[in-house]
Design an enzyme around this catalytic site. Structure first.
Site, PDB file in Angstrom:
ATOM      1  N   HIS A 123      43.510  59.753 107.147  1.00  0.00           N
ATOM      2  CA  HIS A 123      42.676  60.950 107.337  1.00  0.00           C
ATOM      3  C   HIS A 123      42.234  60.973 108.803  1.00  0.00           C
ATOM      4  CE1 HIS A 123      38.997  63.415 106.929  1.00  0.00           C
ATOM      5  NE2 HIS A 123      39.459  63.819 105.771  1.00  0.00           N
ATOM      6  N   ASP A 199      39.062  52.418 104.959  1.00  0.00           N
ATOM      7  CA  ASP A 199      38.513  53.735 104.643  1.00  0.00           C
ATOM      8  C   ASP A 199      38.643  53.900 103.130  1.00  0.00           C
ATOM      9  OD1 ASP A 199      37.961  56.345 104.109  1.00  0.00           O
ATOM     10  OD2 ASP A 199      39.525  57.190 105.403  1.00  0.00           O
ATOM     11  N   GLN A 202      38.567  57.395  99.132  1.00  0.00           N
ATOM     12  CA  GLN A 202      39.273  57.775  97.900  1.00  0.00           C
ATOM     13  C   GLN A 202      39.487  56.563  96.991  1.00  0.00           C
ATOM     14  OE1 GLN A 202      39.905  60.909  97.235  1.00  0.00           O
ATOM     15  NE2 GLN A 202      39.728  61.865  99.240  1.00  0.00           N
ATOM     16  N   LYS A 225      32.069  62.288  97.102  1.00  0.00           N
ATOM     17  CA  LYS A 225      33.315  62.191  96.325  1.00  0.00           C
ATOM     18  C   LYS A 225      33.142  61.287  95.115  1.00  0.00           C
ATOM     19  CE  LYS A 225      36.165  62.554 100.513  1.00  0.00           C
ATOM     20  NZ  LYS A 225      36.590  63.934 100.625  1.00  0.00           N
ATOM     21  N   CYS A 367      43.396  67.249 106.489  1.00  0.00           N
ATOM     22  CA  CYS A 367      42.923  66.385 107.586  1.00  0.00           C
ATOM     23  C   CYS A 367      43.836  65.180 107.767  1.00  0.00           C
ATOM     24  CB  CYS A 367      41.483  65.923 107.353  1.00  0.00           C
ATOM     25  SG  CYS A 367      40.313  67.254 107.345  1.00  0.00           S
TER      26      CYS A 367
END
Ligand code: PLP
Length: 410
Positions: A123, A199, A202, A225, A367
């Site tokens: 991302h 990261d 998700q 999220k 993104c």
């Protein structure tokens, strides 16, 4: 199905909304998740009952607000299996968390020629901060290639790691669903004296997170999220690293003392939390953690795996070669994010027709423009699954895609 989705859906008020007289089918949780009533209630009662500024009030109300905020830190800490809650830094979102590492750790530890190794599916939030360091400090941003099926191609890992000071990779892709071998990459980074940042935007919302298993040094994720409110993110970092890093933003809360000559910084985590924090959002994130724990993250993972298999099978049975689904097929190495190209219909047109059938998906570059270039597309249609989706949502997506095909057929 490891839990009853039709019961669980009722926890989310927005999911009872209708579009054109049809129930709303929400398949955009990779962009942001819906919020359960319990999270809404906690935020509401925070403002109604204990709202006050934190840390500096010497009265009971302010102490209650401070306690609520610090309890939420404890909850987030135990959710990712950290045994030190001072390692949880509250930020605005995952983007800010990664910028914090780049600006604070990066500016003071990286020099010209040092390498930050990222992957080709990142991302922008895990790309641009390193590009900025390339501009300001002359570092090199290097890219892990992908295989045809969207997995990390690590055949040349030794060469890729040469000169690397930080491996910064996604825990799960927001475009392909790919879940890379983070532990192996963290070990490989440590073997060459580098650090590893994950990261986990998700990742944390969709599977049990265990820092000891991941083996990384920094973990960034975002509250909205994972059933929490917007405006709140998390950076977890090893305490010895956080302690050695300079403050990111300056102002109130982050100091121990200020004189006309200078300042001394507070201890962690407050050293990195300048100004009034997003207290209600932090308390709301704590409630989101409570909610997810009550469902059980193992259950969430099992459910999403089953549903992703169902979606991959259904879509391939119904559309064959008319529908390209990017990313791996094997649900043991992917999450429930389905990036698709349908015939030669532009993704924005697809999403508009899906919307007219009450199906919310995202169309665009998500993104991840370097990945789009690699896939040789400008955009994809992305449907993303979460704990409140079930087979009926996938079927509705397939029906609406079929209607899209009919709409554009000559
Ligand atoms: C993989 C990944 N990283 C980072 C982000 C950025 O999250 P936020 O916008 O909440 O900072 C996202 C959001 O889409 C994401 O999917």
């Amino acid at each position: 199905m490891s839990f009853n989705v039709s019961v669980l859906k009722k926890d989310f008020p927005l999911l009872s909304r209708e579009e054109n007289g049809e129930p709303l089918i929400y398949l955009d949780s990779a962009a942001t998740s819906q919020k359960p009533q319990k999270v809404l209630d906690v935020i509401d009662s925070y403002y109604r009952e204990i709202n006050a500024n934190v840390h500096r009030g010497a009265y009971r109300l302010a102490e209650q607000a401070t306690t609520a905020m610090e309890e939420a830190r404890e909850k987030v800490s135990s959710f990712i299996k950290s045994d030190r809650s001072e390692e949880i830094i509250f930020t605005k979102n995952a983007t800010e968390s990664m910028n914090l590492v780049a600006r604070s750790w990066g500016e003071s530890n990286l020099n010209e020629g040092d390498v930050v190794l990222v992957s080709s599916l990142e991302h922008h939030a895990n790309i641009v901060p390193w590009h900025q360091l390339a501009e300001s400090r002359g570092i090199e941003v290097r890219w892990i290639p992908l295989t045809e099926s969207g997995l990390f191609d690590l055949t040349d890992l030794d060469r890729l790691l040469d000169g690397v000071k930080l491996v910064a990779v996604s825990g799960a892709s927001n475009v392909l669903g790919t879940v890379p071998p983070v532990r192996m990459l963290a070990d490989a980074a440590h073997n060459v004296g580098a650090l590893c940042l994950v990261d986990a935007s998700q990742y944390v919302p969709h599977r049990p997170t265990d820092l000891a298993e991941l083996g990384c040094d920094f973990l960034a994720f975002t509250g909205h999220k994972m059933c929490g409110p917007t405006g709140i993110g998390v950076l977890w970092g090893r305490s010895e690293l956080l302690e050695s890093m300079p403050a990111f933003l300056g102002g109130g809360e982050m100091i121990l003392d200020v004189t006309k000559e200078g300042f001394t910084t507070n201890t962690i985590p407050w050293k990195f939390e300048a100004g009034t924090p997003p207290i209600a959002e932090i308390v709301g994130l704590g409630a989101a953690v409570d909610y997810l724990e009550s469902v059980g993250m193992e259950n969430v993972l099992d459910h999403e795996k089953t549903l992703t298999s169902y979606a991959l099978q259904t879509l391939s049975d119904r559309f064959g070669n008319d529908l390209i689904i990017h990313g791996p097929n094997d649900v043991s190495v992917r999450g429930g994010v389905l990036s698709m190209c349908y015939q030669d219909v532009h993704p924005h047109d697809v999403s508009q027709i899906l919307d007219s059938h009450g199906v919310c998906v995202r169309a665009g570059h998500h993104c991840a423009k370097p990945l789009m270039k690699l896939l040789d597309v400008n955009a994809t249609v992305r449907a993303s699954l979460y704990l409140y989706n079930d087979e009926s949502d996938v079927d509705a997506l397939a029906d609406a895609l079929e209607a899209t095909g009919q709409f554009f057929s000559p």
